[in-house]
Design a protein around this motif. Structure first.
Motif, PDB file in Angstrom:
ATOM      1  N   GLY A 157      -7.311  -7.233   8.787  1.00  0.00           N
ATOM      2  CA  GLY A 157      -8.259  -7.476   7.701  1.00  0.00           C
ATOM      3  C   GLY A 157      -8.789  -6.189   7.104  1.00  0.00           C
ATOM      4  N   MET A 158      -8.969  -5.154   7.942  1.00  0.00           N
ATOM      5  CA  MET A 158      -9.414  -3.845   7.441  1.00  0.00           C
ATOM      6  C   MET A 158      -8.459  -3.315   6.373  1.00  0.00           C
ATOM      7  SD  MET A 158     -10.539  -1.819  10.921  1.00  0.00           S
ATOM      8  CE  MET A 158     -10.991  -0.311  10.051  1.00  0.00           C
ATOM      9  N   LEU A 159      -7.165  -3.487   6.640  1.00  0.00           N
ATOM     10  CA  LEU A 159      -6.144  -3.022   5.694  1.00  0.00           C
ATOM     11  C   LEU A 159      -6.092  -3.924   4.472  1.00  0.00           C
ATOM     12  CD1 LEU A 159      -3.802  -0.759   5.838  1.00  0.00           C
ATOM     13  CD2 LEU A 159      -2.292  -2.718   6.173  1.00  0.00           C
ATOM     14  N   TRP A 160      -6.222  -5.227   4.700  1.00  0.00           N
ATOM     15  CA  TRP A 160      -6.123  -6.215   3.627  1.00  0.00           C
ATOM     16  C   TRP A 160      -7.161  -5.977   2.531  1.00  0.00           C
ATOM     17  CZ3 TRP A 160      -3.487 -10.013   1.326  1.00  0.00           C
ATOM     18  CH2 TRP A 160      -4.173 -10.919   0.532  1.00  0.00           C
ATOM     19  N   VAL A 161      -8.418  -5.744   2.916  1.00  0.00           N
ATOM     20  CA  VAL A 161      -9.469  -5.611   1.905  1.00  0.00           C
ATOM     21  C   VAL A 161      -9.363  -4.302   1.132  1.00  0.00           C
ATOM     22  CG1 VAL A 161     -11.077  -7.125   3.135  1.00  0.00           C
ATOM     23  CG2 VAL A 161     -11.153  -4.676   3.571  1.00  0.00           C
ATOM     24  N   ILE A 162      -8.767  -3.270   1.763  1.00  0.00           N
ATOM     25  CA  ILE A 162      -8.627  -1.979   1.086  1.00  0.00           C
ATOM     26  C   ILE A 162      -7.667  -2.091  -0.101  1.00  0.00           C
ATOM     27  CG2 ILE A 162      -7.726   0.388   1.351  1.00  0.00           C
ATOM     28  CD1 ILE A 162     -10.536   0.061   2.436  1.00  0.00           C
ATOM     29  N   LYS A 163      -6.781  -3.082  -0.083  1.00  0.00           N
ATOM     30  CA  LYS A 163      -5.834  -3.223  -1.190  1.00  0.00           C
ATOM     31  C   LYS A 163      -6.551  -3.437  -2.523  1.00  0.00           C
ATOM     32  CE  LYS A 163      -4.774  -8.159  -1.617  1.00  0.00           C
ATOM     33  NZ  LYS A 163      -3.677  -9.125  -1.802  1.00  0.00           N
TER      34      LYS A 163
ATOM     35  N   THR B  25      -2.075  -2.087  -5.853  1.00  0.00           N
ATOM     36  CA  THR B  25      -1.838  -2.747  -4.569  1.00  0.00           C
ATOM     37  C   THR B  25      -2.507  -4.120  -4.465  1.00  0.00           C
ATOM     38  OG1 THR B  25      -3.753  -1.646  -3.542  1.00  0.00           O
ATOM     39  CG2 THR B  25      -1.615  -0.523  -3.385  1.00  0.00           C
ATOM     40  N   ILE B  26      -3.276  -4.505  -5.469  1.00  0.00           N
ATOM     41  CA  ILE B  26      -4.015  -5.771  -5.405  1.00  0.00           C
ATOM     42  C   ILE B  26      -3.091  -6.967  -5.229  1.00  0.00           C
ATOM     43  CG2 ILE B  26      -5.455  -7.365  -6.761  1.00  0.00           C
ATOM     44  CD1 ILE B  26      -6.888  -4.933  -7.917  1.00  0.00           C
ATOM     45  N   SER B  27      -1.913  -6.932  -5.836  1.00  0.00           N
ATOM     46  CA  SER B  27      -1.004  -8.084  -5.806  1.00  0.00           C
ATOM     47  C   SER B  27      -0.174  -8.177  -4.529  1.00  0.00           C
ATOM     48  CB  SER B  27      -0.053  -8.030  -7.006  1.00  0.00           C
ATOM     49  OG  SER B  27       0.730  -6.844  -6.969  1.00  0.00           O
ATOM     50  N   LEU B  28      -0.297  -7.208  -3.626  1.00  0.00           N
ATOM     51  CA  LEU B  28       0.496  -7.232  -2.393  1.00  0.00           C
ATOM     52  C   LEU B  28       0.115  -8.433  -1.521  1.00  0.00           C
ATOM     53  CD1 LEU B  28       0.394  -3.450  -1.402  1.00  0.00           C
ATOM     54  CD2 LEU B  28       2.439  -4.737  -2.051  1.00  0.00           C
ATOM     55  N   SER B  29       1.122  -9.080  -0.950  1.00  0.00           N
ATOM     56  CA  SER B  29       0.873 -10.217  -0.055  1.00  0.00           C
ATOM     57  C   SER B  29       0.552  -9.709   1.348  1.00  0.00           C
ATOM     58  CB  SER B  29       2.107 -11.123  -0.001  1.00  0.00           C
ATOM     59  OG  SER B  29       3.182 -10.449   0.642  1.00  0.00           O
ATOM     60  N   LEU B  30       0.084 -10.621   2.185  1.00  0.00           N
ATOM     61  CA  LEU B  30      -0.262 -10.245   3.557  1.00  0.00           C
ATOM     62  C   LEU B  30       0.968  -9.755   4.320  1.00  0.00           C
ATOM     63  CD1 LEU B  30      -2.268 -10.071   5.885  1.00  0.00           C
ATOM     64  CD2 LEU B  30      -1.839 -12.485   6.373  1.00  0.00           C
ATOM     65  N   SER B  31       2.093 -10.448   4.153  1.00  0.00           N
ATOM     66  CA  SER B  31       3.299 -10.045   4.881  1.00  0.00           C
ATOM     67  C   SER B  31       3.797  -8.674   4.421  1.00  0.00           C
ATOM     68  CB  SER B  31       4.407 -11.087   4.707  1.00  0.00           C
ATOM     69  OG  SER B  31       4.806 -11.200   3.359  1.00  0.00           O
ATOM     70  N   GLU B  32       3.612  -8.346   3.142  1.00  0.00           N
ATOM     71  CA  GLU B  32       3.989  -7.019   2.649  1.00  0.00           C
ATOM     72  C   GLU B  32       3.076  -5.943   3.231  1.00  0.00           C
ATOM     73  OE1 GLU B  32       5.847  -8.367  -1.683  1.00  0.00           O
ATOM     74  OE2 GLU B  32       3.727  -7.840  -1.509  1.00  0.00           O
ATOM     75  N   LEU B  33       1.798  -6.250   3.300  1.00  0.00           N
ATOM     76  CA  LEU B  33       0.850  -5.300   3.878  1.00  0.00           C
ATOM     77  C   LEU B  33       1.084  -5.103   5.376  1.00  0.00           C
ATOM     78  CD1 LEU B  33      -2.446  -6.242   2.030  1.00  0.00           C
ATOM     79  CD2 LEU B  33      -1.338  -4.013   2.002  1.00  0.00           C
ATOM     80  N   MET B  34       1.666  -6.127   6.014  1.00  0.00           N
ATOM     81  CA  MET B  34       1.950  -6.004   7.443  1.00  0.00           C
ATOM     82  C   MET B  34       2.945  -4.884   7.726  1.00  0.00           C
ATOM     83  SD  MET B  34       0.164  -7.885   9.374  1.00  0.00           S
ATOM     84  CE  MET B  34       1.159  -7.674  10.840  1.00  0.00           C
TER      85      MET B  34
ATOM     86  N   SER C  47       4.797   5.402   2.420  1.00  0.00           N
ATOM     87  CA  SER C  47       6.247   5.222   2.516  1.00  0.00           C
ATOM     88  C   SER C  47       6.600   3.747   2.695  1.00  0.00           C
ATOM     89  CB  SER C  47       6.808   6.034   3.687  1.00  0.00           C
ATOM     90  OG  SER C  47       6.563   7.411   3.498  1.00  0.00           O
ATOM     91  N   ALA C  48       5.810   3.028   3.504  1.00  0.00           N
ATOM     92  CA  ALA C  48       6.059   1.601   3.720  1.00  0.00           C
ATOM     93  C   ALA C  48       5.862   0.801   2.436  1.00  0.00           C
ATOM     94  CB  ALA C  48       5.137   1.074   4.825  1.00  0.00           C
ATOM     95  N   LEU C  49       4.862   1.183   1.647  1.00  0.00           N
ATOM     96  CA  LEU C  49       4.554   0.433   0.425  1.00  0.00           C
ATOM     97  C   LEU C  49       5.584   0.659  -0.683  1.00  0.00           C
ATOM     98  CD1 LEU C  49       0.658   0.779   0.196  1.00  0.00           C
ATOM     99  CD2 LEU C  49       2.004  -1.153   1.024  1.00  0.00           C
ATOM    100  N   THR C  50       6.347   1.770  -0.606  1.00  0.00           N
ATOM    101  CA  THR C  50       7.379   1.999  -1.619  1.00  0.00           C
ATOM    102  C   THR C  50       8.469   0.933  -1.549  1.00  0.00           C
ATOM    103  OG1 THR C  50       8.616   3.493  -0.140  1.00  0.00           O
ATOM    104  CG2 THR C  50       7.012   4.497  -1.636  1.00  0.00           C
ATOM    105  N   ILE C  51       8.596   0.277  -0.397  1.00  0.00           N
ATOM    106  CA  ILE C  51       9.569  -0.810  -0.250  1.00  0.00           C
ATOM    107  C   ILE C  51       9.290  -1.911  -1.262  1.00  0.00           C
ATOM    108  CG2 ILE C  51      10.386  -2.635   1.314  1.00  0.00           C
ATOM    109  CD1 ILE C  51       9.804  -0.759   3.635  1.00  0.00           C
ATOM    110  N   PHE C  52       8.025  -2.079  -1.615  1.00  0.00           N
ATOM    111  CA  PHE C  52       7.625  -3.162  -2.508  1.00  0.00           C
ATOM    112  C   PHE C  52       7.306  -2.664  -3.922  1.00  0.00           C
ATOM    113  CE2 PHE C  52       6.309  -3.977   1.884  1.00  0.00           C
ATOM    114  CZ  PHE C  52       7.181  -5.030   2.169  1.00  0.00           C
ATOM    115  N   GLY C  53       7.820  -1.484  -4.244  1.00  0.00           N
ATOM    116  CA  GLY C  53       7.704  -0.959  -5.597  1.00  0.00           C
ATOM    117  C   GLY C  53       6.385  -0.299  -5.924  1.00  0.00           C
TER     118      GLY C  53
END
Length: 321
Positions: free
Chosen positions: A229-235, A241-250, A276-282
């Motif tokens: 949840g700490m990571l989720w709310v920072i999006k 990054t607002i549109s990222l899903s939970l599984s993408e943030l995982m 680097s992980a987030l670049t996977i999702f553009g």
């Protein structure tokens, strides 16, 4: 190699690596990108940052409560507030010298709650075993949920997917043979590995021997839910990054978890791993870097502030002992 040199290297290398990675992160970006990253950090909505810190604190409080479930079968029930202070002190200490926090936890528990050091340290080891298992489960779930995205990203980068799958298969078969060999071997290294695995299994099965095992399980799920949840709310602090899903943030969560163990508190490496992980999702490098730094600053600030306060308050709170 001299034991003193080994200790110095274990302490110094993570710090040196962290400082180098901060320098590397700075110099690999253009002045325009650095200005944009700094803008995102300065303009980050404090509501979301504060909520991230609150979730982190709730997770730590839950961990303090859960700690007593391991101590009670041993005949001890420390004050929850003392557990909270001790935990925060330990996390703060780990920012300076890795793994000193665990020793500090057991020592402080002995000083303020009369729990023998070896028994307190044993419960901390069990906690670490449970954390490793939870992380492995989350890695497995993440890989299942994001298999296509991860494989597609690797393919775009020129990796041979069939070759990687064959390599993984060979690795699994090799691992099976390795453990079979270790089981039969009496070599000193093999004995250490068997001892580690035995401790791992004992830590897992100790859960089923405690009276409040389901409460322990629920607290464990809550703790890791807070971390995610700490990571989720920072999006919500970075527009891209607002549109990222939970599984993408995982995917970013798993990458960040590994980074936290490599350098002191993930300094330098955490933002790089998450970006680097987030670049996977553009997600662009600028937005990914900003996201990683905001998250790292929030959780580090939480540990520094509340850890320092705990160092001061714990002796005062127990001054009548």
């Amino acid at each position: 190699m001299n034991d003193n040199i080994k200790k110095i290297l274990k302490t110094a290398l993570p710090i040196v690596l962290g400082v180098f990675l901060v320098w590397y992160s700075y110099h690999k970006t253009s002045p325009e990108d650095r200005e944009q990253i700094l803008f995102y950090i300065k303009e980050a909505n404090l509501l979301w940052v504060g909520l991230s810190i609150l979730l982190g604190m709730l997770g730590h409080i839950s961990r303090a409560v859960r700690w007593n479930f391991l101590l009670e079968p041993l005949g001890y029930k420390p004050k929850i507030i003392n557990n909270v202070f001790i935990l925060l002190m330990a996390y703060f200490a780990n920012l300076g010298i890795p793994r000193t926090g665990e020793i500090l936890r057991a020592t402080a528990l002995t000083s303020y709650e009369d729990v023998p050091f070896e028994k307190g340290f044993g419960t901390i080891v069990t906690e670490r075993v449970i954390d490793v298992i939870m992380l492995l489960l989350l890695i497995g779930v993440t890989l299942i949920l994001q298999t296509d995205s991860i494989l597609g990203f690797l393919q775009d980068k020129g990796f041979n997917i069939k070759g990687l799958l064959l390599l993984m298969g060979a690795g699994i078969i090799g691992l099976v043979f390795f453990f079979f060999f270790i089981k039969k071997s009496s070599h000193a290294i093999a004995v250490k590995i068997k001892g580690f695995v035995k401790g791992l299994m004992e830590g897992v099965f100790s859960i089923f021997k405690m009276k409040k095992k389901w409460a322990f399980v629920l607290h464990t799920l809550f703790i890791w839910g807070c971390y995610i949840g700490m990571l989720w709310v920072i999006k919500f602090t970075v527009p891209e990054t607002i549109s990222l899903s939970l599984s993408e943030l995982m995917v970013a969560f798993v990458a960040g978890s590994f980074a936290m163990t490599a350098t002191n508190g993930g300094i330098g490496l955490y933002p790089i791993a998450v970006s680097s992980a987030l670049t996977i999702f553009g997600i662009s490098a600028v937005s990914g870097d900003a996201f990683g730094w905001i998250m790292w600053i929030a959780q580090t600030l939480m540990i520094v502030v509340f850890g320092a306060i705990s160092f001061l308050v714990l002796p005062l709170f127990n001054r009548n002992r």
